[in-house]
Scaffold this motif. Structure first.
Motif, PDB file in Angstrom:
ATOM      1  N   VAL A  99       0.876  -1.170   0.000  1.00 38.57           N
ATOM      2  CA  VAL A  99       0.000   0.000   0.000  1.00 38.57           C
ATOM      3  C   VAL A  99       0.913   1.219   0.000  1.00 38.57           C
ATOM      4  N   VAL A 100       0.770   2.062  -1.015  1.00 35.91           N
ATOM      5  CA  VAL A 100       1.722   3.159  -1.219  1.00 35.91           C
ATOM      6  C   VAL A 100       0.977   4.482  -1.291  1.00 35.91           C
ATOM      7  N   THR A 101       1.564   5.512  -0.662  1.00 39.43           N
ATOM      8  CA  THR A 101       0.992   6.849  -0.703  1.00 39.43           C
ATOM      9  C   THR A 101       2.102   7.869  -0.915  1.00 39.43           C
ATOM     10  N   THR A 102       1.765   9.162  -0.791  1.00 41.65           N
ATOM     11  CA  THR A 102       2.724  10.242  -1.034  1.00 41.65           C
ATOM     12  C   THR A 102       3.250  10.807   0.288  1.00 41.65           C
ATOM     13  N   GLU A 103       4.346  11.532   0.194  1.00 39.94           N
ATOM     14  CA  GLU A 103       4.891  12.195   1.382  1.00 39.94           C
ATOM     15  C   GLU A 103       3.890  13.183   1.971  1.00 39.94           C
ATOM     16  N   LYS A 104       3.222  13.909   1.108  1.00 40.97           N
ATOM     17  CA  LYS A 104       2.246  14.900   1.560  1.00 40.97           C
ATOM     18  C   LYS A 104       1.099  14.234   2.309  1.00 40.97           C
ATOM     19  N   ASP A 105       0.652  13.073   1.838  1.00 40.22           N
ATOM     20  CA  ASP A 105      -0.420  12.356   2.534  1.00 40.22           C
ATOM     21  C   ASP A 105       0.066  11.836   3.882  1.00 40.22           C
ATOM     22  N   TRP A 106       1.317  11.396   3.944  1.00 39.80           N
ATOM     23  CA  TRP A 106       1.820  10.875   5.221  1.00 39.80           C
ATOM     24  C   TRP A 106       1.814  11.953   6.305  1.00 39.80           C
ATOM     25  N   VAL A 107       2.035  13.205   5.929  1.00 39.84           N
ATOM     26  CA  VAL A 107       1.986  14.299   6.913  1.00 39.84           C
ATOM     27  C   VAL A 107       0.630  14.320   7.606  1.00 39.84           C
ATOM     28  N   ARG A 108      -0.442  14.032   6.846  1.00 35.92           N
ATOM     29  CA  ARG A 108      -1.793  14.057   7.423  1.00 35.92           C
ATOM     30  C   ARG A 108      -2.172  12.745   8.087  1.00 35.92           C
ATOM     31  N   LEU A 109      -1.432  11.691   7.800  1.00 35.52           N
ATOM     32  CA  LEU A 109      -1.720  10.378   8.394  1.00 35.52           C
ATOM     33  C   LEU A 109      -0.948  10.139   9.686  1.00 35.52           C
ATOM     34  N   GLU A 110       0.202  10.766   9.819  1.00 35.82           N
ATOM     35  CA  GLU A 110       1.077  10.508  10.957  1.00 35.82           C
ATOM     36  C   GLU A 110       0.351  10.766  12.271  1.00 35.82           C
ATOM     37  N   GLY A 111       0.437   9.811  13.182  1.00 37.80           N
ATOM     38  CA  GLY A 111      -0.202   9.941  14.487  1.00 37.80           C
ATOM     39  C   GLY A 111      -1.584   9.318  14.568  1.00 37.80           C
ATOM     40  N   LEU A 112      -2.158   8.938  13.421  1.00 42.06           N
ATOM     41  CA  LEU A 112      -3.467   8.293  13.424  1.00 42.06           C
ATOM     42  C   LEU A 112      -3.310   6.794  13.695  1.00 42.06           C
ATOM     43  N   ASP A 113      -4.363   6.185  14.202  1.00 42.67           N
ATOM     44  CA  ASP A 113      -4.379   4.736  14.424  1.00 42.67           C
ATOM     45  C   ASP A 113      -4.753   4.073  13.100  1.00 42.67           C
ATOM     46  N   LEU A 114      -3.757   3.783  12.286  1.00 42.20           N
ATOM     47  CA  LEU A 114      -4.010   3.328  10.918  1.00 42.20           C
ATOM     48  C   LEU A 114      -4.461   1.881  10.845  1.00 42.20           C
ATOM     49  N   GLY A 115      -3.834   1.005  11.601  1.00 37.75           N
ATOM     50  CA  GLY A 115      -4.133  -0.412  11.491  1.00 37.75           C
ATOM     51  C   GLY A 115      -3.423  -1.070  10.324  1.00 37.75           C
ATOM     52  N   PHE A 116      -2.534  -0.335   9.660  1.00 37.30           N
ATOM     53  CA  PHE A 116      -1.723  -0.904   8.579  1.00 37.30           C
ATOM     54  C   PHE A 116      -0.489  -0.018   8.439  1.00 37.30           C
ATOM     55  N   SER A 117       0.496  -0.517   7.720  1.00 39.80           N
ATOM     56  CA  SER A 117       1.755   0.219   7.559  1.00 39.80           C
ATOM     57  C   SER A 117       1.957   0.579   6.094  1.00 39.80           C
ATOM     58  N   PRO A 118       1.684   1.824   5.713  1.00 39.44           N
ATOM     59  CA  PRO A 118       1.841   2.203   4.307  1.00 39.44           C
ATOM     60  C   PRO A 118       3.303   2.457   3.950  1.00 39.44           C
ATOM     61  N   TRP A 119       3.587   2.356   2.678  1.00 38.58           N
ATOM     62  CA  TRP A 119       4.874   2.773   2.147  1.00 38.58           C
ATOM     63  C   TRP A 119       4.700   4.143   1.514  1.00 38.58           C
TER      64      TRP A 119
END
Length: 406
Positions: free
Chosen positions: A362-382
């Motif tokens: 599962v792959v996303t962008t650096e910009k998206d990771w800024v908004r995801l960091e700290g959330l309880d994702l339940g998965f580990s994106p690249w």
């Protein structure tokens, strides 16, 4: 495609603002959008996702030459009113009804003439690093789109990392603050106030104005205008009949034109004819590596070849992101898009978790990771780290034009 319970239904009503002024109430085109999300998820069996702004698809069809005569007519009529607003805005400054501010430090703008992603943030980062490495104290001033209180002037970084959260400072300024040690980052709805703070209080010797080509309230010493080598100038029509934020003649204000993402000789010739005074450079964008922010691992891009990938992005041009993955040999079997600057919610994460059993990565962008960091994702994106590679000569020419050869 299967539809299985449980399902989630959310409605989000928000206002997206297209700026062509100084950030005050005048000079805005506000567009109300309804973002309706349906999620049907089951554990590893199926996923069905619908999430589209209700008007975007028809507008895009018209931009590509389709649509009904009525739809095209409405958009062209609306573009006339938009053009009148642009010209009225310019006239207030030309006639002296409003006065543009000038700072005691040079101001370099990085902007564009089209809607959508052209690589402004990577270019701003590249320039900031170059100026910093030449010994200059640099500040980036941005509006901070998508942040919680867009009217507030805020120091995001004094050069030693973020001082605020993404919701407070915006995703792009936070990403820049994380990447750029020794570079100050300020967000302000009225960029004049942010730039003045950067110079007078933070001691900036040079201001980089993010998305400033249409910003009349602040005088710039140089304007760099980015144009995507993939999308080009679209149908050449003014918004909303096309993707242009200003008529093409506005390019005559530019000092530098930069064709980003990929080479496009025909676009370069067109730009040279429209803006013969501007120096033209190319700045291809490419992947650098895959990074697992939760695990800390790094993978070479070769790992994408033949891998089944679920890709998601909330950026201005997600198609370029998907195409970049496919260019490295990935089989992108799931593509999930969100609005630009979108802050992820519970239902969004349910959708993304549903991708895991069906893909290798599962792959996303650096910009998206800024908004995801700290959330309880339940998965580990690249995260696909992307770099822009202009010619070093561009930085030299900018400094020469500024009279700051250091």
């Amino acid at each position: 495609m299967f539809i299985s319970p449980p399902f989630i239904f959310e409605i989000d009503l928000y206002r997206e603002v297209l700026l062509f002024g100084d950030g005050g109430q005048s000079g805005k085109v506000g567009l109300w959008r309804v973002w309706v999300r349906f999620y049907f998820c089951s554990s590893g069996v199926s996923i069905f996702y619908v999430g589209r702004e209700f008007w975007d698809e028809r507008v895009q069809v018209c931009w590509e030459g389709g649509g009904t005569p009525l739809e095209r007519g409405i958009l062209r009529l609306a573009s006339l009113f938009y053009a009148l607003g642009l010209e009225a805005r310019k006239e207030t400054y030309r006639l002296g009804l409003k006065e543009a501010s000038r700072l005691p430090a040079p101001v370099v703008s990085v902007g564009n003439i089209t809607l959508g992603g052209t690589g402004k943030t990577p270019m701003v980062a590249w320039l900031a690093e170059g100026f910093r490495d030449r010994g200059l104290k640099v500040a980036i001033v941005s509006r901070g789109y998508g942040r919680k209180d867009e009217g507030r002037t805020l120091v995001v970084s004094r050069g030693r990392g973020p001082l605020v959260s993404p919701r407070q400072g915006g995703d792009e300024p936070l990403m820049l603050a994380k990447k750029l040690s020794g570079v100050m980052v300020v967000v302000a709805a009225r960029r004049v106030e942010g730039a003045r703070l950067a110079v007078e209080e933070l001691g900036a010797e040079l201001v980089l104005l993010d998305d400033g080509f249409q910003h009349w309230a602040l005088n710039r010493d140089l304007d760099l205008v980015l144009v995507s080598g993939e999308e080009g100038l679209g149908n050449g029509r003014l918004f909303p009949a096309g993707p242009l934020r200003e008529p093409l003649r506005a390019l005559k204000r530019a000092h530098f034109l930069v064709v980003t993402k990929r080479e496009n000789p025909s676009l370069r010739r067109l730009l040279a004819s429209e803006a013969p005074q501007a120096e033209i450079f190319e700045a291809p964008m490419e992947g650098e590596k895959l990074w697992s922010p939760l695990g800390g691992e790094l993978l070479p891009l070769g790992k994408l070849k033949g891998a089944k990938v679920g890709a998601f992005a909330g950026i201005a041009d997600p198609c370029s992101f998907f195409a970049l993955l496919e260019g490295y040999g990935a089989e992108v079997v799931e593509k999930v898009t969100f609005p630009d600057h979108h802050f992820y919610r519970r239902g969004d994460l349910e959708v993304l978790r549903g991708l895991i059993p069906r893909v290798d990565l599962v792959v996303t962008t650096e910009k998206d990771w800024v908004r995801l960091e700290g959330l309880d994702l339940g998965f580990s994106p690249w995260v696909l780290k992307v770099v822009i590679r202009p010619s070093p000569r561009l930085l030299d020419r900018v400094l020469e034009r500024l009279g700051m050869e250091v």
